[in-house]
Design an enzyme around this catalytic site. Structure first.
Site, PDB file in Angstrom:
ATOM      1  N   CYS A   1      -2.241 -17.368   5.117  1.00 29.90           N
ATOM      2  CA  CYS A   1      -2.489 -17.032   6.529  1.00 29.90           C
ATOM      3  C   CYS A   1      -3.301 -18.093   7.261  1.00 29.90           C
ATOM      4  CB  CYS A   1      -3.161 -15.672   6.629  1.00 29.90           C
ATOM      5  SG  CYS A   1      -2.102 -14.356   6.015  1.00 29.90           S
TER       6      CYS A   1
ATOM      7  N   HIS B   1      -5.085 -15.293  14.040  1.00 29.46           N
ATOM      8  CA  HIS B   1      -3.970 -15.024  13.137  1.00 29.46           C
ATOM      9  C   HIS B   1      -3.648 -13.537  13.230  1.00 29.46           C
ATOM     10  CE1 HIS B   1      -1.592 -14.238   9.703  1.00 29.46           C
ATOM     11  NE2 HIS B   1      -2.563 -13.612   9.066  1.00 29.46           N
TER      12      HIS B   1
ATOM     13  N   ASN C   1       2.976  -9.483  10.735  1.00 35.17           N
ATOM     14  CA  ASN C   1       2.199 -10.643  10.282  1.00 35.17           C
ATOM     15  C   ASN C   1       3.174 -11.694   9.752  1.00 35.17           C
ATOM     16  OD1 ASN C   1       0.671 -12.478   8.819  1.00 35.17           O
ATOM     17  ND2 ASN C   1      -0.662 -10.941   7.891  1.00 35.17           N
TER      18      ASN C   1
HETATM   19  N1  COA Z   1       3.028   4.201   4.931  1.00 29.45           N
HETATM   20  C1  COA Z   1       2.426   5.364   4.655  1.00 29.45           C
HETATM   21  N2  COA Z   1       1.372   5.465   3.831  1.00 29.45           N
HETATM   22  C2  COA Z   1       0.919   4.342   3.271  1.00 29.45           C
HETATM   23  C3  COA Z   1       1.501   3.088   3.535  1.00 29.45           C
HETATM   24  C4  COA Z   1       2.601   3.027   4.390  1.00 29.45           C
HETATM   25  N3  COA Z   1       3.228   1.896   4.709  1.00 29.45           N
HETATM   26  N4  COA Z   1       0.820   2.151   2.834  1.00 29.45           N
HETATM   27  C5  COA Z   1      -0.157   2.776   2.166  1.00 29.45           C
HETATM   28  N5  COA Z   1      -0.099   4.095   2.434  1.00 29.45           N
HETATM   29  C6  COA Z   1      -0.972   5.160   1.940  1.00 29.45           C
HETATM   30  C7  COA Z   1      -1.660   4.806   0.654  1.00 29.45           C
HETATM   31  O1  COA Z   1      -0.831   5.087  -0.431  1.00 29.45           O
HETATM   32  C8  COA Z   1      -2.884   5.689   0.707  1.00 29.45           C
HETATM   33  O2  COA Z   1      -2.491   6.983   0.312  1.00 29.45           O
HETATM   34  P1  COA Z   1      -3.514   7.919  -0.534  1.00 29.45           P
HETATM   35  O3  COA Z   1      -4.702   8.112   0.366  1.00 29.45           O
HETATM   36  O4  COA Z   1      -2.714   9.139  -0.753  1.00 29.45           O
HETATM   37  O5  COA Z   1      -3.841   7.146  -1.769  1.00 29.45           O
HETATM   38  C9  COA Z   1      -3.220   5.749   2.182  1.00 29.45           C
HETATM   39  O6  COA Z   1      -2.025   5.356   2.886  1.00 29.45           O
HETATM   40  C10 COA Z   1      -4.361   4.855   2.593  1.00 29.45           C
HETATM   41  O7  COA Z   1      -4.176   3.569   2.007  1.00 29.45           O
HETATM   42  P2  COA Z   1      -5.148   2.370   2.277  1.00 29.45           P
HETATM   43  O8  COA Z   1      -4.607   1.157   1.617  1.00 29.45           O
HETATM   44  O9  COA Z   1      -6.552   2.795   1.968  1.00 29.45           O
HETATM   45  O10 COA Z   1      -4.992   2.272   3.864  1.00 29.45           O
HETATM   46  P3  COA Z   1      -5.806   1.459   4.905  1.00 29.45           P
HETATM   47  O11 COA Z   1      -6.332   2.358   5.923  1.00 29.45           O
HETATM   48  O12 COA Z   1      -6.753   0.506   4.277  1.00 29.45           O
HETATM   49  O13 COA Z   1      -4.666   0.599   5.606  1.00 29.45           O
HETATM   50  C11 COA Z   1      -3.800  -1.626   5.516  1.00 29.45           C
HETATM   51  C12 COA Z   1      -3.894  -0.276   4.814  1.00 29.45           C
HETATM   52  C13 COA Z   1      -3.006  -2.542   4.607  1.00 29.45           C
HETATM   53  C14 COA Z   1      -3.056  -1.438   6.827  1.00 29.45           C
HETATM   54  C15 COA Z   1      -5.219  -2.160   5.806  1.00 29.45           C
HETATM   55  O14 COA Z   1      -6.003  -2.068   4.639  1.00 29.45           O
HETATM   56  C16 COA Z   1      -5.192  -3.586   6.262  1.00 29.45           C
HETATM   57  O15 COA Z   1      -4.661  -3.905   7.304  1.00 29.45           O
HETATM   58  N6  COA Z   1      -5.824  -4.481   5.513  1.00 29.45           N
HETATM   59  C17 COA Z   1      -5.829  -5.879   5.836  1.00 29.45           C
HETATM   60  C18 COA Z   1      -4.523  -6.412   5.452  1.00 29.45           C
HETATM   61  C19 COA Z   1      -4.280  -7.784   5.957  1.00 29.45           C
HETATM   62  O16 COA Z   1      -4.755  -8.148   7.008  1.00 29.45           O
HETATM   63  N7  COA Z   1      -3.485  -8.504   5.217  1.00 29.45           N
HETATM   64  C20 COA Z   1      -3.073  -9.791   5.593  1.00 29.45           C
HETATM   65  C21 COA Z   1      -4.143 -10.759   5.297  1.00 29.45           C
HETATM   66  S1  COA Z   1      -4.011 -12.076   6.319  1.00 29.45           S
END
Ligand code: COA
Length: 349
Positions: A114, A276, A306
């Site tokens: 990224c 980004h 992204n």
């Molecule tokens: N649809 C529905 N549910 C989903 C899902 C999806 N696409 N992806 C994950 N879940 C579920 C998980 O299984 C989890 O379920 P559980 O509570 O039953 O275990 C729940 O949603 C929460 O998951 P979690 O990973 O804790 O969610 P979050 O609130 O942290 O959001 C991201 C996930 C990935 C959106 C968030 O963590 C994020 O944006 N992180 C930064 C990622 C990033 O910027 N990456 C690129 C780097 S440059």
């Protein structure tokens, strides 16, 4: 002293639009979940055949080169940032050299995910400053749709990423206080495995200690890629989303602050922040931290997801085309991602 300016900018996104609702055909997810957590509404996926990371980069490059008022034969160096190359090797840079029938110029590939575009921009900037090159083509391009798990197992990653490309041409300028003012690059490999694709690779089992329990220990080493590794999903990106989020919201403001301090500037001097496009929530947090109004931050993750190394040049190009980046504006670019690596750049347009 001679420094560099962005003389031309271009972008390319594939025509195939996939909405959040389209993704529910492949996995257990919902439009509501994706929009609430990430801000993403839709993304683009390249054609299965014909369209590659290189071909998209080439389309963006053609526009950037034309807007710089030069031809591909004038380019004297290529820097290509991607984590989704056409081949494991050689890199995409040489494929661009071939596609655009350039002279036998140097081609460098950057693997900083990224932050890749800002790393690439920084490298090109140094070559201009030393006087070594005069027309450097910098590309960020990704075809994520080939490397994602479109089942429920991979939903936390696959809903976030999209395909596309952006490119700029850097040229020297001696206009004081104009062009790229500074770039700032950082890394901390302590959490390298929290956002990674493990195969193809030569790793041993050290990363398994980090309780990545989904993986089968028997599928380690001996070859870049085995059937078992594929069965384990090791050919797909792994991401600990919450850990990435927590680190990103600290490092984005930090590295922007570093760039401003280096130039004796303050957040209110920024005319346009192009972060980004990792997650709209991260961008909004950064905006609030810096106390920037909505018209001073450009986001388009809603449309493209992204696009990793391509996200900054795509967003910058759109902002420029919309007249939101004008001559004399102070533009701040900032990125955080896998590695972890993070970076910023200040540009006087
Ligand atoms: N649809 C529905 N549910 C989903 C899902 C999806 N696409 N992806 C994950 N879940 C579920 C998980 O299984 C989890 O379920 P559980 O509570 O039953 O275990 C729940 O949603 C929460 O998951 P979690 O990973 O804790 O969610 P979050 O609130 O942290 O959001 C991201 C996930 C990935 C959106 C968030 O963590 C994020 O944006 N992180 C930064 C990622 C990033 O910027 N990456 C690129 C780097 S440059």
């Amino acid at each position: 002293m001679q420094h560099s300016k962005i003389a031309g900018i271009g972008m390319y996104v594939p025509k195939n639009v996939y909405t959040n609702t389209d993704l529910t055909n492949f996995m257990d997810t919902s439009d509501e979940w994706i929009q609430e957590r990430t801000g993403i509404k839709e993304r683009r996926y390249a054609d299965r055949t014909g369209e590659t990371t290189t071909t998209m980069g080439v389309e963006a490059a053609k526009i950037a080169i034309e807007r710089a008022g030069i031809t591909p034969q004038d380019i004297d160096f290529i820097v290509f940032a991607t984590l989704s190359p056409d081949y494991y090797f050689p890199g995409c840079g040489v494929l661009v050299q071939r596609a655009l029938q350039m002279k036998e110029v140097g081609a460098l590939d950057i693997r900083n995910q990224c932050s890749g575009f800002i790393y690439a921009l920084s490298v090109a900037d140094q070559f201009i400053k030393t006087g070594m090159y005069k027309n450097i083509l910098v590309i960020g391009s990704e075809k994520h749709s080939f490397g994602m798990d479109f089942t429920t197992r991979g939903r936390n990653v696959s809903v976030i990423f999209g395909d596309g490309a952006g490119a700029v041409v850097l040229q020297p300028t001696s206009k004081e206080g104009h062009g790229i003012l500074s770039t700032h690059l950082h890394s901390d490999g302590g959490d390298a495995e929290l956002l990674a694709m493990f195969n193809p690779g030569t790793h041993s089992n050290h990363w398994l200690d980090k309780k990545l329990a989904d993986y089968d220990e028997a599928a380690i080493g001996e070859t870049f890629m085995s059937h078992q590794m594929i069965d384990n999903g090791q050919n797909f990106a792994y991401m600990d989303g919450p850990a990435v989020f927590k680190k990103a919201v600290v490092k984005f403001p930090e590295v922007i602050g570093e760039a401003l301090a280096a130039n004796n500037l303050k957040p209110s001097d920024i005319d346009m922040l192009v972060p980004h496009q990792a997650n709209l929530r991260i961008a909004q947090f950064v905006q609030q931290t810096l106390k920037l109004s909505d018209d001073k931050v450009y986001n388009n993750i809603q449309k493209y997801g992204n696009t990793t190394a391509a996200s900054i040049p795509i967003a910058l190009c759109e902002a420029w085309e919309a007249g939101k980046v004008k001559e004399g504006d102070l533009v701040c670019l900032a990125a955080f991602g896998s590695g972890f690596t993070w970076a910023s750049a200040l540009v006087r347009w």
